[in-house]
Design an enzyme around this catalytic site. Structure first.
Site, PDB file in Angstrom:
ATOM      1  N   SER A 128       0.311  -9.031   1.233  1.00 13.73           N
ATOM      2  CA  SER A 128      -1.150  -8.990   1.337  1.00 13.73           C
ATOM      3  C   SER A 128      -1.512  -8.864   2.808  1.00 13.73           C
ATOM      4  O   SER A 128      -0.816  -9.411   3.682  1.00 13.73           O
ATOM      5  CB  SER A 128      -1.729 -10.293   0.783  1.00 13.73           C
ATOM      6  N   HIS A 135       0.838  -1.210   0.000  1.00  8.11           N
ATOM      7  CA  HIS A 135       0.000   0.000   0.000  1.00  8.11           C
ATOM      8  C   HIS A 135       0.873   1.261   0.000  1.00  8.11           C
ATOM      9  O   HIS A 135       0.555   2.239  -0.654  1.00  8.11           O
ATOM     10  CB  HIS A 135      -0.898   0.034   1.248  1.00  8.11           C
TER      11      HIS A 135
END
Ligand code: PAF
Length: 285
Positions: free
Chosen positions: A181, A33
């Site tokens: 993830s 991210h």
């Protein structure tokens, strides 16, 4: 970093922005991210990240209530990454009344991920459209790990004439190849050691295609079998054409450089997805 909880404070925080780049997230952030926010920075003078756990994209068997909410470390990571505005709307801001209107995504939304998560892409498209309307970005960055999501959101932007450039970001991997993830945190140490095999097997199929194999169905079956033999519950291993994720021509007429190998499988109780370009071209999608 300013924190906006509603439309009014978001508009205030962006009042003097020249160009806005947007990274939508559901929180529980990791380095992948943060890379999206760095790419966003290259495209605009103001970077907005959102954190909103979107109930519309959770199926009845997927536990919306148990999705990790890690606001404080997420906030700190976004601030450290130089994000200008964190949009963290409350449920009432996004869904003040039950969301009875939904974006109807194309048939692709019923394949691959959609075949195992009915309604998922309608939920994703609906919240992304709402977030786009609130943030009004010039650019939005989406990770290539969620490849089908990237394709479907890009198609939505084109077909609804939204003036937003969708920028793809390469998947960030651990040293052993495992795609980063939020779900990796659920893996036991033994599962974490096994998890990189999903990427290894997808990469091996891609390499076999580069070496001249065109019998995609056989490669898919072999990939699924190898994962199953290693203890995975396999949803799909699929060779698809990169443009619209259609099934490639069975006689191998598609250029191998345009193909993608996608996979989804569950280890223990943790479902992981990944994909590899048969030939990686950074930034292309
Ligand atoms: O990729 C995600 O985290 C979500 O699907 C998104 C795009 C933030 C929509 O809720």
């Amino acid at each position: 970093m300013e924190i906006a909880r509603d439309r009014a404070s978001l508009e205030k925080a962006l009042a003097d922005a020249q160009r806005v780049a947007f990274v939508p997230t559901m929180g529980n952030l990791h380095e992948g991210h943060i890379k999206l926010t760095r790419i966003a920075r290259e495209h605009a003078d103001r970077v907005v990240a959102s954190i909103f756990v979107n109930r519309l994209q959770f199926g009845p068997n997927e536990d919306f209530d148990r999705y990790p909410r890690t606001f404080e470390p997420d906030r700190a990571a976004l601030a450290a990454a130089g994000v200008d505005v964190l949009f963290a709307p409350l449920e009432q801001e996004m869904y003040p009344t039950p969301q009875v209107y939904r974006v109807a995504p194309p048939l692709l939304a019923e394949e691959l991920e959609g075949a195992f998560r009915p309604g998922f892409f309608a939920g994703v498209c609906t919240v992304v459209l709402k977030l786009f309307n609130l943030v009004q970005p010039d650019v939005a960055v989406f990770g290539k790990k969620d490849r089908q999501q990237l394709k479907i959101v890009r198609g939505m932007v084109q077909q609804f004439n939204l003036p937003i450039e969708i920028v793809p970001a390469e998947t960030v991997r651990a040293a052993d190849g495992l795609a980063l993830s939020s779900r990796n945190g659920y893996l036991s140490p033994a599962e974490r050691a096994e998890a990189p095999n999903l990427y290894r097997i997808l990469r091996a199929i891609a390499d076999a295609i580069l070496d001249g194999r065109r019998d995609y169905a056989n490669l898919e079956v072999a990939g699924r079998a190898e994962l199953a033999a290693r203890g995975w519950k396999v949803d799909y291993v699929a060779v698809r054409h990169g443009l619209a994720l259609r099934i490639p021509h069975p006689e191998g007429f598609d250029h191998p450089n345009l193909l993608i190998v996608l996979g989804a499988a569950t280890l223990g109780t943790t479902r992981l997805i990944d994909n590899v370009d048969v030939l990686t071209e950074e930034g292309k999608d």
